[in-house]
Each structure stands twice: as C-alpha cells, then as structure tokens.
Design a protein around this motif. Structure first.
Motif, PDB file in Angstrom:
ATOM      1  N   PRO A  20       0.827  -1.218   0.000  1.00  0.00           N
ATOM      2  CA  PRO A  20       0.000   0.000   0.000  1.00  0.00           C
ATOM      3  C   PRO A  20       0.855   1.259   0.000  1.00  0.00           C
ATOM      4  O   PRO A  20       1.966   1.278   0.541  1.00  0.00           O
ATOM      5  CB  PRO A  20      -0.805  -0.126   1.306  1.00  0.00           C
ATOM      6  CG  PRO A  20      -0.826  -1.590   1.601  1.00  0.00           C
ATOM      7  CD  PRO A  20       0.489  -2.127   1.117  1.00  0.00           C
ATOM      8  N   LYS A  21       0.327   2.305  -0.610  1.00  0.00           N
ATOM      9  CA  LYS A  21       1.043   3.580  -0.612  1.00  0.00           C
ATOM     10  C   LYS A  21       1.093   4.155   0.798  1.00  0.00           C
ATOM     11  O   LYS A  21       0.354   3.731   1.696  1.00  0.00           O
ATOM     12  CB  LYS A  21       0.380   4.550  -1.584  1.00  0.00           C
ATOM     13  CG  LYS A  21       0.487   4.092  -3.039  1.00  0.00           C
ATOM     14  CD  LYS A  21      -0.082   5.115  -3.996  1.00  0.00           C
ATOM     15  CE  LYS A  21       0.103   4.675  -5.449  1.00  0.00           C
ATOM     16  NZ  LYS A  21      -0.407   5.675  -6.411  1.00  0.00           N
ATOM     17  N   GLN A  22       1.950   5.143   0.979  1.00  0.00           N
ATOM     18  CA  GLN A  22       2.275   5.629   2.316  1.00  0.00           C
ATOM     19  C   GLN A  22       1.054   6.029   3.147  1.00  0.00           C
ATOM     20  O   GLN A  22       0.950   5.681   4.318  1.00  0.00           O
ATOM     21  CB  GLN A  22       3.237   6.815   2.228  1.00  0.00           C
ATOM     22  CG  GLN A  22       4.626   6.455   1.713  1.00  0.00           C
ATOM     23  CD  GLN A  22       4.777   6.713   0.239  1.00  0.00           C
ATOM     24  OE1 GLN A  22       3.858   6.488  -0.526  1.00  0.00           O
ATOM     25  NE2 GLN A  22       5.950   7.207  -0.162  1.00  0.00           N
ATOM     26  N   ALA A  23       0.142   6.769   2.546  1.00  0.00           N
ATOM     27  CA  ALA A  23      -0.995   7.298   3.303  1.00  0.00           C
ATOM     28  C   ALA A  23      -2.202   6.367   3.288  1.00  0.00           C
ATOM     29  O   ALA A  23      -3.223   6.666   3.918  1.00  0.00           O
ATOM     30  CB  ALA A  23      -1.387   8.669   2.753  1.00  0.00           C
ATOM     31  N   ASP A  24      -2.113   5.238   2.588  1.00  0.00           N
ATOM     32  CA  ASP A  24      -3.242   4.309   2.495  1.00  0.00           C
ATOM     33  C   ASP A  24      -3.312   3.410   3.723  1.00  0.00           C
ATOM     34  O   ASP A  24      -2.369   3.324   4.522  1.00  0.00           O
ATOM     35  CB  ASP A  24      -3.114   3.437   1.242  1.00  0.00           C
ATOM     36  CG  ASP A  24      -3.277   4.238  -0.045  1.00  0.00           C
ATOM     37  OD1 ASP A  24      -3.706   5.404   0.054  1.00  0.00           O
ATOM     38  OD2 ASP A  24      -2.964   3.698  -1.118  1.00  0.00           O
ATOM     39  N   ASP A  25      -4.448   2.724   3.858  1.00  0.00           N
ATOM     40  CA  ASP A  25      -4.575   1.719   4.913  1.00  0.00           C
ATOM     41  C   ASP A  25      -3.588   0.593   4.643  1.00  0.00           C
ATOM     42  O   ASP A  25      -3.456   0.122   3.508  1.00  0.00           O
ATOM     43  CB  ASP A  25      -5.995   1.166   4.957  1.00  0.00           C
ATOM     44  CG  ASP A  25      -7.014   2.213   5.424  1.00  0.00           C
ATOM     45  OD1 ASP A  25      -6.599   3.150   6.136  1.00  0.00           O
ATOM     46  OD2 ASP A  25      -8.198   2.088   5.064  1.00  0.00           O
ATOM     47  N   GLN A  26      -2.902   0.145   5.694  1.00  0.00           N
ATOM     48  CA  GLN A  26      -1.881  -0.882   5.552  1.00  0.00           C
ATOM     49  C   GLN A  26      -2.462  -2.274   5.810  1.00  0.00           C
ATOM     50  O   GLN A  26      -3.573  -2.424   6.319  1.00  0.00           O
ATOM     51  CB  GLN A  26      -0.723  -0.594   6.500  1.00  0.00           C
ATOM     52  CG  GLN A  26      -0.044   0.742   6.249  1.00  0.00           C
ATOM     53  CD  GLN A  26       0.623   0.805   4.885  1.00  0.00           C
ATOM     54  OE1 GLN A  26       1.250  -0.142   4.446  1.00  0.00           O
ATOM     55  NE2 GLN A  26       0.485   1.943   4.198  1.00  0.00           N
ATOM     56  N   LYS A  27      -1.686  -3.286   5.453  1.00  0.00           N
ATOM     57  CA  LYS A  27      -2.142  -4.661   5.579  1.00  0.00           C
ATOM     58  C   LYS A  27      -1.954  -5.239   6.979  1.00  0.00           C
ATOM     59  O   LYS A  27      -2.442  -6.321   7.288  1.00  0.00           O
ATOM     60  CB  LYS A  27      -1.387  -5.540   4.572  1.00  0.00           C
ATOM     61  CG  LYS A  27      -1.749  -5.271   3.113  1.00  0.00           C
ATOM     62  CD  LYS A  27      -0.900  -6.133   2.184  1.00  0.00           C
ATOM     63  CE  LYS A  27      -1.314  -5.944   0.727  1.00  0.00           C
ATOM     64  NZ  LYS A  27      -2.576  -6.622   0.398  1.00  0.00           N
ATOM     65  N   ALA A  28      -1.191  -4.542   7.832  1.00  0.00           N
ATOM     66  CA  ALA A  28      -0.941  -5.010   9.194  1.00  0.00           C
ATOM     67  C   ALA A  28      -0.634  -3.807  10.074  1.00  0.00           C
ATOM     68  O   ALA A  28      -0.238  -2.749   9.575  1.00  0.00           O
ATOM     69  CB  ALA A  28       0.229  -6.002   9.210  1.00  0.00           C
ATOM     70  N   PRO A  29      -0.811  -3.939  11.378  1.00  0.00           N
ATOM     71  CA  PRO A  29      -0.432  -2.843  12.286  1.00  0.00           C
ATOM     72  C   PRO A  29       1.075  -2.589  12.215  1.00  0.00           C
ATOM     73  O   PRO A  29       1.851  -3.495  11.895  1.00  0.00           O
ATOM     74  CB  PRO A  29      -0.835  -3.379  13.674  1.00  0.00           C
ATOM     75  CG  PRO A  29      -1.814  -4.464  13.404  1.00  0.00           C
ATOM     76  CD  PRO A  29      -1.425  -5.064  12.093  1.00  0.00           C
ATOM     77  N   PRO A  30       1.509  -1.379  12.509  1.00  0.00           N
ATOM     78  CA  PRO A  30       2.947  -1.071  12.456  1.00  0.00           C
ATOM     79  C   PRO A  30       3.729  -1.864  13.494  1.00  0.00           C
ATOM     80  O   PRO A  30       3.305  -1.966  14.645  1.00  0.00           O
ATOM     81  CB  PRO A  30       3.001   0.435  12.741  1.00  0.00           C
ATOM     82  CG  PRO A  30       1.726   0.741  13.458  1.00  0.00           C
ATOM     83  CD  PRO A  30       0.707  -0.199  12.905  1.00  0.00           C
ATOM     84  N   GLN A  31       4.855  -2.423  13.066  1.00  0.00           N
ATOM     85  CA  GLN A  31       5.694  -3.192  13.985  1.00  0.00           C
ATOM     86  C   GLN A  31       7.104  -3.326  13.432  1.00  0.00           C
ATOM     87  O   GLN A  31       7.298  -3.877  12.355  1.00  0.00           O
ATOM     88  CB  GLN A  31       5.121  -4.588  14.235  1.00  0.00           C
ATOM     89  CG  GLN A  31       5.941  -5.453  15.160  1.00  0.00           C
ATOM     90  CD  GLN A  31       6.114  -4.846  16.546  1.00  0.00           C
ATOM     91  OE1 GLN A  31       5.141  -4.724  17.287  1.00  0.00           O
ATOM     92  NE2 GLN A  31       7.330  -4.429  16.891  1.00  0.00           N
ATOM     93  N   LEU A  32       8.075  -2.808  14.152  1.00  0.00           N
ATOM     94  CA  LEU A  32       9.468  -2.948  13.759  1.00  0.00           C
ATOM     95  C   LEU A  32       9.956  -4.362  14.037  1.00  0.00           C
ATOM     96  O   LEU A  32       9.525  -5.008  14.999  1.00  0.00           O
ATOM     97  CB  LEU A  32      10.343  -1.965  14.540  1.00  0.00           C
ATOM     98  CG  LEU A  32      10.226  -0.484  14.164  1.00  0.00           C
ATOM     99  CD1 LEU A  32      10.940   0.364  15.206  1.00  0.00           C
ATOM    100  CD2 LEU A  32      10.799  -0.240  12.784  1.00  0.00           C
ATOM    101  N   ILE A  33      10.869  -4.835  13.192  1.00  0.00           N
ATOM    102  CA  ILE A  33      11.529  -6.114  13.453  1.00  0.00           C
ATOM    103  C   ILE A  33      12.771  -5.860  14.308  1.00  0.00           C
ATOM    104  O   ILE A  33      12.953  -6.475  15.358  1.00  0.00           O
ATOM    105  CB  ILE A  33      11.898  -6.809  12.136  1.00  0.00           C
ATOM    106  CG1 ILE A  33      10.624  -7.098  11.325  1.00  0.00           C
ATOM    107  CG2 ILE A  33      12.664  -8.115  12.415  1.00  0.00           C
ATOM    108  CD1 ILE A  33      10.883  -7.677   9.949  1.00  0.00           C
ATOM    109  N   ARG A  34      13.644  -4.981  13.853  1.00  0.00           N
ATOM    110  CA  ARG A  34      14.796  -4.510  14.626  1.00  0.00           C
ATOM    111  C   ARG A  34      14.917  -3.006  14.435  1.00  0.00           C
ATOM    112  O   ARG A  34      14.484  -2.470  13.415  1.00  0.00           O
ATOM    113  CB  ARG A  34      16.084  -5.194  14.177  1.00  0.00           C
ATOM    114  CG  ARG A  34      16.250  -6.628  14.637  1.00  0.00           C
ATOM    115  CD  ARG A  34      17.647  -7.144  14.296  1.00  0.00           C
ATOM    116  NE  ARG A  34      17.933  -8.431  14.902  1.00  0.00           N
ATOM    117  CZ  ARG A  34      17.717  -9.605  14.304  1.00  0.00           C
ATOM    118  NH1 ARG A  34      17.213  -9.629  13.083  1.00  0.00           N
ATOM    119  NH2 ARG A  34      17.998 -10.736  14.929  1.00  0.00           N
ATOM    120  N   VAL A  35      15.548  -2.336  15.387  1.00  0.00           N
ATOM    121  CA  VAL A  35      15.734  -0.899  15.267  1.00  0.00           C
ATOM    122  C   VAL A  35      17.003  -0.499  16.014  1.00  0.00           C
ATOM    123  O   VAL A  35      17.325  -1.068  17.058  1.00  0.00           O
ATOM    124  CB  VAL A  35      14.509  -0.128  15.819  1.00  0.00           C
ATOM    125  CG1 VAL A  35      14.353  -0.317  17.315  1.00  0.00           C
ATOM    126  CG2 VAL A  35      14.588   1.357  15.460  1.00  0.00           C
TER     127      VAL A  35
END
Length: 248
Positions: A19-34
């Motif tokens: 999905p484009k940046q401002a569109d609804d995403q396929k999953a909630p935001p979640q980092l793998i590593r940071v």
C-alpha cells in the motif's frame, strides 16, 4: 485476472505492490529490529540472513586451494618451462583473488547496513556498501538520499534453499510517476508475512506522523566476528539525517 505491478519496472521475483504511504496498511505497524527511534529520525538495520555460513566455507576452501597450488610450485620435480608455470600461477591468481573477495565480504562489509528515516525532513538515507566482483578494487560506502514521497514498497517472495521467505524492497520513482529510477532493500528475508507487512506499515505510519510502537520484535544482534565492519556515516550526512533543521 493476472496481478500486475503498478510500477513500470517491477523488482525481480515481484509478488505484490505494498500500500502507498498514506493508504490503509495490511498489518499494524511493527518494527523487526531498530537501532534508534525518536520524534525526528529512525534507523533500521538490514541484517543479511542468508549465505553467511557459505561465505566462511568458501573462504576456507579457497585458502586451501591457494596453499596447495603454491606448495605444488616448490616440488623439486615441477617443470620450469613457461607453459607449466603459467598453468599453475594462473589458478593461484584466480583462487587468491576469490579468497580476497570472500575476506572482504566476511570481515569488512557491514552486515547490518542501515536505512534512516527523517520524519521532519521527509527524507530517507540509505547506507550502501558498493561491492564489486573485482576484489582488488576499493569497495566504498555510498549514502543515497531520497524523498519519502517518491518511494513505493514492493514485496518479493523467495523459495530458495538458503533464502526462503518474504523480502521488502523500496522502489524510488520519478516524482509523480511510476517510473523506477532506483531501488533498495528495506528488509532481507522475513519468514513471517505479517512481520514483513508490519515493517512497511511502521515506516509509513512513522513518516506520516502517526502513532507507532517503539519496541521491536527482536532485540538481539546477529553474530559478528570482526571489529572491522563498522558503519560510518559522513559527518555532514550524520548531522542532516538526525536533525530537523532546514525544514521548508
């Protein structure tokens, strides 16, 4: 109906556009590593998780081949004519060149080359190690800077013996078009599809100034064996990528 990418040059092994940046995403935001996340910038490491053991094995086998060739030259009965010498020295050069290539990869190439997202500037800074097939050439680190608005996400699905799972790419397009001018990896192989979606979702939410969790799924760092592989951002890029000054 056959699925087709919206980009004019999809990535190899393309499976879907994200999905484009401002569109609804396929999953909630979640980092793998940071590495770092705050209100101004976020840095994500990109750990290569395939082929690492094979590189060490190749390095050892190539070194053994070089030693055997060199020892063979010093055998008293070894012919001294030019053709015989060439038939040995050429393999020595080839094996030794490949050995140098492997050594540079396992000892000097940063395994977790990062990507920085600056939310205030709306810029993305990509740390790339410019590897070459010619091992005697210098392999410099190159910093690429892109506008977040020009980036679109792609997902690749791989089913290889040593590299199986989902990989996220960022395609950089000419402003206002789907013409791809560059591309970089956001995440190497991720086994869980939801984790892959979550990472892209997190980047989009973060850059769009929406709420995101700051705790990653993984806090460990993959094994490293040398102090030489160090990520060094140039001082001017370090300053620009971590500050909010210069906002329009």
């Amino acid at each position: 109906m056959k699925r087709q990418s919206r980009l004019d040059a999809p990535v190899q092994y393309w499976d879907e556009d994200l999905p484009k940046q401002a569109d609804d995403q396929k999953a909630p935001p979640q980092l793998i590593r940071v590495n770092e996340i705050n209100d101004v910038w976020m840095e994500i490491p990109r750990y290569v998780n395939h082929g690492w053991g094979g590189l060490w094995f190749s390095t050892l086998m190539t070194l053994i081949a070089v030693i055997i060739c060199v020892v063979f030259v010093f055998i008293p009965s070894f012919p001294s004519d030019l053709l015989s010498m060439f038939s040995v020295y050429l393999p020595v050069f080839i094996f030794f060149s490949f050995f140098i290539y492997c050594i540079k990869r396992v000892l000097f190439e940063p395994r977790g080359a990062p990507v920085r997202f600056n939310r205030k500037r709306q810029k993305v800074y990509v740390y790339e190690y410019q590897r070459s097939v010619w091992p005697w050439k210098r392999w410099p680190a190159v910093i690429k800077v892109f506008d977040w608005a020009d980036i679109q996400g792609e997902r690749v699905q791989l089913a290889g013996h040593a590299d199986s799972g989902h990989r996220i790419y960022c395609a950089v397009c000419k402003p206002g078009t789907h013409e791809v001018v560059d591309r970089f990896v956001l995440a190497w192989t991720v086994g869980n599809l939801r984790d892959a979606y979550g990472l892209w979702s997190h980047c989009c939410h973060y850059m769009e100034a929406r709420p995101v969790p700051k705790n990653p799924l993984l806090t460990d760092k993959p094994a490293d064996w040398t102090p030489f592989r160090t990520v060094r951002w140039p001082s001017d890029v370090e300053r620009e990528s971590t500050t909010a000054t210069g906002m329009m």
